[in-house]
Every structure is written in structure tokens, then in C-alpha cells.
Design an enzyme around this catalytic site. Structure first.
Site, mmCIF file in Angstrom:
data_model
loop_
_atom_site.group_PDB
_atom_site.id
_atom_site.type_symbol
_atom_site.label_atom_id
_atom_site.label_comp_id
_atom_site.label_asym_id
_atom_site.label_seq_id
_atom_site.Cartn_x
_atom_site.Cartn_y
_atom_site.Cartn_z
ATOM 1 C CE LYS A 1 -5.580 -8.505 -2.135
ATOM 2 N NZ LYS A 1 -5.705 -7.783 -0.657
ATOM 3 C CE LYS B 1 -4.381 -1.649 1.805
ATOM 4 N NZ LYS B 1 -5.474 -1.315 2.855
ATOM 5 C CE LYS C 1 -13.075 -3.255 0.045
ATOM 6 N NZ LYS C 1 -13.337 -2.923 1.305
HETATM 7 P P1 TYM Z 1 -10.884 -5.692 3.660
HETATM 8 O O1 TYM Z 1 -12.016 -4.578 3.806
HETATM 9 O O2 TYM Z 1 -9.856 -5.355 2.754
HETATM 10 O O3 TYM Z 1 -11.685 -6.907 3.256
HETATM 11 C C1 TYM Z 1 -12.874 -7.737 4.018
HETATM 12 C C2 TYM Z 1 -12.503 -8.991 4.082
HETATM 13 O O4 TYM Z 1 -12.763 -9.434 2.671
HETATM 14 C C3 TYM Z 1 -11.715 -10.505 2.302
HETATM 15 N N1 TYM Z 1 -11.126 -10.452 1.010
HETATM 16 C C4 TYM Z 1 -11.121 -11.251 0.115
HETATM 17 N N2 TYM Z 1 -11.404 -12.536 0.338
HETATM 18 C C5 TYM Z 1 -11.431 -13.374 -0.965
HETATM 19 N N3 TYM Z 1 -10.702 -13.083 -2.103
HETATM 20 C C6 TYM Z 1 -10.520 -11.541 -2.125
HETATM 21 N N4 TYM Z 1 -9.952 -11.194 -3.311
HETATM 22 C C7 TYM Z 1 -10.627 -10.897 -1.214
HETATM 23 N N5 TYM Z 1 -10.385 -9.555 -0.925
HETATM 24 C C8 TYM Z 1 -10.593 -9.335 0.289
HETATM 25 C C9 TYM Z 1 -10.516 -9.942 3.326
HETATM 26 O O5 TYM Z 1 -9.510 -11.045 3.694
HETATM 27 C C10 TYM Z 1 -11.438 -9.521 4.670
HETATM 28 O O6 TYM Z 1 -11.713 -10.737 5.384
HETATM 29 N N6 TYM Z 1 -7.842 -5.551 7.663
HETATM 30 C C11 TYM Z 1 -9.227 -5.944 7.051
HETATM 31 C C12 TYM Z 1 -10.151 -5.337 8.039
HETATM 32 C C13 TYM Z 1 -9.949 -5.501 9.354
HETATM 33 C C14 TYM Z 1 -10.171 -6.800 10.130
HETATM 34 C C15 TYM Z 1 -10.144 -6.391 11.512
HETATM 35 C C16 TYM Z 1 -10.578 -7.841 9.769
HETATM 36 C C17 TYM Z 1 -9.806 -4.589 10.264
HETATM 37 N N7 TYM Z 1 -10.024 -5.295 11.484
HETATM 38 C C18 TYM Z 1 -10.080 -7.394 12.546
HETATM 39 C C19 TYM Z 1 -10.514 -9.132 10.792
HETATM 40 C C20 TYM Z 1 -10.510 -8.733 12.205
HETATM 41 C C21 TYM Z 1 -9.357 -5.646 5.603
HETATM 42 O O7 TYM Z 1 -8.556 -4.640 5.373
HETATM 43 O O8 TYM Z 1 -10.292 -6.023 4.983
#
Ligand code: TYM
Length: 355
Positions: free
Chosen positions: A217, A115, A220
Site C-alpha cells: 500500500k 510497526k 507515509k
Molecule cells: P492514517 O493517518 O494512517 O491514515 C488516514 C486515513 O487514510 C487512509 N489511508 C489509505 N487509504 C487508501 N489507500 C492507502 N494507501 C491509504 N493509506 C492510508 C487510512 O485508512 C485512514 O482512513 N488509525 C488511523 C487514525 C485514526 C482513526 C481514528 C481513524 C485514529 N483514530 C478513529 C478512524 C477513526 C490511522 O493511522 O490513519
């Protein structure tokens, strides 16, 4: 001595559009877990601002992610749904963890490197400290299980490292105050204040790949909207994106092993299986030997069938600001009461006067 109560926590960032990867890798699994677990699902707006966000867009995206949770079937009365910034204990515990985690640990985080890009000096301090806030999200509730996609694995390992270091650094004090909880670490029985949380990286699609490049992957932040199916895409857009999805010139293989070395074909078969709630072997047995020109329309139809009702419900719910804000407010109050219990004990353990 009791052991930790099973509790599920997960979070989703309100940045940009939610896509099929978020749905299959996370949100759909949140829904499945709520039948037999106590769950807390959070819209992580404080994580979103580690990169600059247009304020009105942040508000809109926060309501949209909340609406997606509800539209997918999360029960906000039985479980807790809220936005992170409402519960100040997350930021407080994150500060404590900033003092527990080591620079070297955070320096190894691949997501920061991706990032921040080349211009690391110009990245926000928050982007660097992102994983300590994530550990705080989870451990403010002493959650034992965290459903996430594969890309969050390293952050969850760090969460365990932070919990373990805190437990070690304060082991005497924790014992003195009688705040230790017994848990198994491998074969060993240990005692600590924070659980060593288990990541739940499973299900049929822990890593949904880009429709334009099967080795990247679905994300967004990909500049090409054709690379992902957004939860809010209409039927025509979904059909167009599936039609334009990159493939190779071979027909689908008649055995599962034939997908090896064919990342785009493998991704489309995985998506089909996950949406249809069947196995990849079953998809191959139906479509093996057929051309993508036959498979793609079937995939588009399936995606529309599964996603259109959620998209419609999401639009309906997110337009009702009073309702969504009410859900977040009520969830925030319940979450704060839980998190404060943990923080009150953590302050005492550390020696911060104030309870
Ligand atoms: P974020 O907002 O990027 O994504 C949300 C969830 O979607 C999953 N994900 C995917 N799964 C499969 N294939 C993909 N291409 C894909 N892209 C995204 C992510 O793994 C996630 O589960 N850091 C985290 C948010 C967060 C969090 C937490 C998660 C903040 N605090 C505490 C768990 C526990 C994030 O940026 O997710």
C-alpha cells in the site's frame, strides 16, 4: 427507546506527509459525507506519539493535516474539526477500554506487528494499546459510521468488539440507569450504551498502492518518496513520480479483466478513475490497448489538475497559524462538550464517582 443518532467520526495522524492514499481513501470521502451527516474529523496527535516525533514537526504536521481538511473542503463551522489531545476524554475513555479489551485481542493486531517490527520488547506500550484509543475516539461521540481506508478494517472490528463487551459487561447497570439504546445487530434487536459502529470502507480507491510496488500500500513510512504522491508535491514532482512509476511491458488491456495479475497497471488505472471520478471500465475504454508512455502523461496531468489547487490552498492555510489554531480551539471546545456527555454516563455505568 430511541436509536443512535447517525454520526460520522474519522481521524488522520499528523505524521509525515499526507499522500494520495490518504486523500482518495479518506479525506475526499470526509468531504462527501458532510452534506448529509453530522461529522467529526480529528487530527490524532496522541496516536502520532506512539512513535517518537520531533516536537516542532508534530506541531507543523498537526497544522498541515488541519489545513488539508479545510483545503479539501471540510466545513469546520458546520462540522467539528479538532486535534485529539485537546479533548482529555479520549484518553480517559481509552483507559477504560484498556480494562475492557483483552490482551489476546490486541495481540492479533497486524498493524502493531508491522510497526513494532522484530524488536517488540522495545515498542512503546502506547503502540500496543493504539487500537483502544482509536475505539475511544469513535465511541466518545457514540459515532455510528467511520470512513477509513482498507488498512483500518481490523481496528474497526476491534472497536465493535470493545463496544459489545462493554454493553454486555454492564448490561444490568445500563438498563437500571435507563441508558440503553436500541440497535439492530444482524436480524436481532439489542440494547446497549455504545453503538456497534459501521466501517465505511468504500469509494473507488479504498487501497491505493505504492507507485514502486503494486502489491504494497502507498504509505507515509515507505522510505522511497517515489512510492507516493504527496499532497504538497509540485507539478514537476508529480509528473516525475508518475513517469517513474513501476509498470509492466504490456500495453493497457482492452478489457477490465485484463488487469488481473498486473498490480501496477491496476493501481494506475484505479488512481486515474478515482481522480477523474469515473469508473475503471471508462478508463479502460479510453486507454485500452495504449502504451504506458501515453497513459502516464495523461495521469500526471490529471493528478496535477486535481491536486495542485488543494496543495496551494493547504500551503496558504497552514501558514496562518492563528487561523488554524483558532479552528482547532473552537472545534476542541465543541468536541469536549459532546464527549463529556458520553463520559459522564460511562462513569456512572461503571461506578466511578465524580459526576
Ligand atoms: P492514517 O493517518 O494512517 O491514515 C488516514 C486515513 O487514510 C487512509 N489511508 C489509505 N487509504 C487508501 N489507500 C492507502 N494507501 C491509504 N493509506 C492510508 C487510512 O485508512 C485512514 O482512513 N488509525 C488511523 C487514525 C485514526 C482513526 C481514528 C481513524 C485514529 N483514530 C478513529 C478512524 C477513526 C490511522 O493511522 O490513519
Amino acid at each position: 427507546m430511541t436509536s443512535f443518532k447517525e454520526r460520522v467520526f474519522s481521524g488522520v495522524q499528523p505524521t509525515g506527509n499526507l499522500h494520495l492514499g490518504n486523500y482518495l481513501g479518506a479525506i475526499r470521502r470526509f468531504v462527501a459525507l458532510q452534506d448529509d451527516h453530522d461529522c467529526i474529523y480529528c487530527v490524532v496527535d496522541l496516536h502520532a506519539i506512539t512513535l517518537w516525533q520531533e516536537p516542532a514537526e508534530l506541531e507543523k504536521a498537526t497544522r498541515e493535516v488541519t489545513a488539508a481538511f479545510l483545503a479539501a473542503g471540510i466545513d469546520a463551522e458546520k462540522h467539528i474539526v479538532f486535534n485529539q489531545s485537546r479533548v482529555a476524554q479520549h484518553a480517559e475513555l481509552a483507559w477504560i477500554f484498556n480494562c475492557v479489551a483483552r490482551m489476546g485481542w490486541l495481540n492479533r493486531m497486524t498493524q502493531f506487528k508491522e510497526k513494532a517490527g522484530k524488536d517488540r520488547e522495545n515498542a512503546s506500550v502506547g503502540l500496543f494499546a493504539y487500537p483502544t484509543l482509536m475505539a475511544a475516539d469513535i465511541l466518545a461521540y457514540r459515532a455510528t459510521h467511520v470512513p477509513v481506508g482498507d488498512d483500518q478494517k481490523q481496528h474497526l472490528e476491534l472497536t465493535r468488539d470493545i463496544a459489545q463487551k462493554f454493553n454486555n459487561d454492564f448490561s444490568e447497570r445500563i438498563a437500571e440507569l435507563g441508558l440503553g439504546v436500541e440497535m439492530m445487530v444482524g436480524e436481532e434487536k439489542v440494547n446497549g450504551f455504545f453503538p456497534l459502529t459501521e466501517p465505511l470502507i468504500e469509494g473507488p480507491a479504498p487501497r491505493v498502492m505504492s507507485l514502486r510496488d503494486g502489491t504494497k500500500k502507498m504509505s507515509k513510512s515507505d522510505p522511497s518518496d517515489l512510492s507516493r504522491i504527496n499532497l504538497t508535491d509540485d507539478a514537476d514532482t508529480i509528473a516525475k513520480k508518475v513517469r517513474k512509476a513501476k509498470t509492466d511491458p504490456q500495453p493497457l488491456p482492452s478489457e477490465l479483466e485484463g488487469l488481473e495479475g498486473r498490480p501496477e497497471a491496476e493501481n494506475l488505472v484505479t488512481i486515474f478513475a478515482a481522480l477523474a471520478e469515473t469508473s475503471r471500465a471508462a478508463v479502460i475504454s479510453d486507454f485500452g490497448g495504449r502504451q504506458f508512455s501515453e497513459f502516464k502523461p495523461a495521469l500526471a496531468e490529471l493528478a496535477v489538475e486535481k491536486l495542485a489547487p488543494i496543495a496551494a490552498e493547504m500551503r496558504r492555510i497552514s501558514a496562518d497559524h492563528a487561523y488554524v489554531d483558532g479552528v482547532l480551539r473552537a472545534g476542541g471546545e465543541r468536541a469536549a462538550a459532546e464527549a463529556e456527555q458520553t463520559l459522564a454516563m460511562a462513569r456512572k455505568i461503571i461506578g466511578l464517582l465524580g459526576n
